[in-house]
Design an enzyme around this catalytic site. Structure first.
Site, PDB file in Angstrom:
ATOM      1  N   GLY A  56       0.815  -1.212   0.000  1.00 44.28           N
ATOM      2  CA  GLY A  56       0.000   0.000   0.000  1.00 44.28           C
ATOM      3  C   GLY A  56       0.847   1.260   0.000  1.00 44.28           C
ATOM      4  N   ALA A  57       0.226   2.396   0.399  1.00 45.13           N
ATOM      5  CA  ALA A  57       0.846   3.720   0.260  1.00 45.13           C
ATOM      6  C   ALA A  57       1.358   3.837  -1.176  1.00 45.13           C
ATOM      7  CB  ALA A  57       1.954   3.940   1.291  1.00 45.13           C
ATOM      8  N   GLY A  61       5.425   4.451  -8.860  1.00 46.18           N
ATOM      9  CA  GLY A  61       6.202   3.224  -9.092  1.00 46.18           C
ATOM     10  C   GLY A  61       5.260   2.015  -9.100  1.00 46.18           C
ATOM     11  N   HIS A  62       4.383   1.938  -8.079  1.00 45.44           N
ATOM     12  CA  HIS A  62       3.405   0.832  -8.044  1.00 45.44           C
ATOM     13  C   HIS A  62       2.490   0.888  -9.268  1.00 45.44           C
ATOM     14  CE1 HIS A  62       3.972   1.367  -3.524  1.00 45.44           C
ATOM     15  NE2 HIS A  62       4.278   0.098  -3.701  1.00 45.44           N
ATOM     16  N   LYS A 176      13.604  -1.720  -7.632  1.00 42.71           N
ATOM     17  CA  LYS A 176      14.174  -0.985  -6.496  1.00 42.71           C
ATOM     18  C   LYS A 176      14.556  -1.996  -5.402  1.00 42.71           C
ATOM     19  CE  LYS A 176      12.039   1.537  -3.344  1.00 42.71           C
ATOM     20  NZ  LYS A 176      12.638   1.022  -2.103  1.00 42.71           N
ATOM     21  N   SER A 212       9.397   5.509  -3.223  1.00 41.70           N
ATOM     22  CA  SER A 212       9.227   4.535  -2.150  1.00 41.70           C
ATOM     23  C   SER A 212       8.118   5.037  -1.237  1.00 41.70           C
ATOM     24  CB  SER A 212      10.533   4.436  -1.352  1.00 41.70           C
ATOM     25  OG  SER A 212      10.291   3.862  -0.084  1.00 41.70           O
ATOM     26  N   ARG A 214       8.085   4.846   1.790  1.00 42.65           N
ATOM     27  CA  ARG A 214       8.718   5.456   2.974  1.00 42.65           C
ATOM     28  C   ARG A 214       9.078   6.931   2.744  1.00 42.65           C
ATOM     29  NH1 ARG A 214      10.615   0.077   3.560  1.00 42.65           N
ATOM     30  NH2 ARG A 214      10.251  -0.721   5.659  1.00 42.65           N
TER      31      ARG A 214
END
Ligand code: PAF
Length: 307
Positions: A56-57, A61-62, A176, A212, A214
């Site tokens: 999630g988040a 990229g996803h 990544k 990312s 994060r």
């Protein structure tokens, strides 16, 4: 007249809301017992099922993984699950960003061929939240495996469970997490699973920082400093053309030694196939540089192909 205008406004509002609900509608399942028969049915109709596992988040990229999967399959299952067994640090697990509503909207915009699977911990683990033990031909002992003990056992456990449930023809992983990608390829090969693993290129912000989940947690001064990681990787790549792996590694360590905000955890130049650190360069091999850096308490990783 006023009543008529109010009615029109109300209808317009209703129309926009319905449109939004329609746009953002994603078929969502929380339980494997409900998801599995839906997928069995699709398979029996000859539909190709792709799988994009995530925590999630979601970021671009996803979404690039989802786009690729949509091009190559009839239906794409996206999972959102923050897997507790792959975190070796309680704080990191607690603080991992969770943005389900936003994620659902992003996926909803991708169309109707997406199925979202958001399982609970119980659905995947029952009441035994532990990892199995995996050997991935030694790949698990390098880099992330050394600095995050148990991490790849957690990843292997959750991904193999997802594979059992979703049974995709193709599954998509970002480069990544290159070590993770190699490990999943090895797991699929060793377990002889009929799944094709597709590695997808790293998506970067305009300033080069690898996307990312994060990154969302970076304070502004750390966010400003973070592109230094990719800048250093690019410079290391250039040096690797003429210098030994040892010299390049020393040079990278020096770059971070004096850095005010970024703390280098590791920099390793490794064989892309075996992930063994390179002792002596060979023309016939492909090498990649891997890096992990702390920006405050946030751990960022990145990598670059060197030849
Ligand atoms: O790369 C990730 O986000 C996770 O490691 C994965 C593959 C979804 C397993 O939890």
């Amino acid at each position: 007249m006023q009543n008529y205008k109010n009615l029109c406004r109300l209808l317009a509002k209703y129309y926009v809301c319905t449109l939004l609900m329609f746009c953002y509608r994603v078929k969502t399942y929380n339980q494997r017992q409900q998801l599995a028969p839906v997928l069995d049915n699709l398979r029996s109709l000859g539909k190709r099922i792709g799988f994009v596992p995530t925590m999630g988040a979601l970021h671009m990229g996803h979404i690039s993984l989802v786009d690729k999967a949509l091009k190559q399959n009839d239906v794409v299952v996206v999972s959102i699950f923050v897997n507790p067994t792959q975190f070796n640090n309680e704080e990191d697990l607690k603080k991992y960003p969770r943005t389900l509503d936003r994620d659902v909207k992003m996926l909803g915009e991708k169309g109707e061929n997406i199925i979202l699977y958001v399982p609970s911990v119980e659905d995947l683990y029952g009441n035994n939240v532990v990892s199995g033990h995996f050997a991935f031909d030694g790949l698990e002992r390098q880099m992330e495996g050394r600095f995050r003990p148990g991490h790849f056992d957690g990843v292997g456990t959750v991904v193999s469970r997802f594979f059992e449930i979703v049974k995709p023809g193709k599954a998509y992983f970002g480069k990544k997490d290159f070590q993770q990608l190699r490990i999943i390829e090895t797991m699929v090969k060793n377990l002889k699973l009929p799944i094709k693993i597709i590695g997808c290129e790293i998506h970067r912000e305009k300033d080069g920082l690898a996307m990312s989940s994060r990154n969302e947690r970076l304070k502004p001064n750390y966010r400003d400093a973070a592109p230094f990681i990719f800048k250093t990787l690019k410079a290391a790549k250039k040096r690797f053309g003429t210098e030994s792996a040892y010299k390049v590694t020393e040079w990278v360590r020096d770059q971070f030694a004096g850095h005010e905000l970024l703390k280098l955890e590791y920099f390793v130049i490794a064989d892309e196939e075996t992930l063994q650190p390179v002792a002596r360069k060979s023309r016939s091999k492909s090498y990649r540089a891997f890096i992990a850096v702390f920006a405050d308490d946030i751990r960022l990783i990145d990598n670059i192909a060197l030849n």
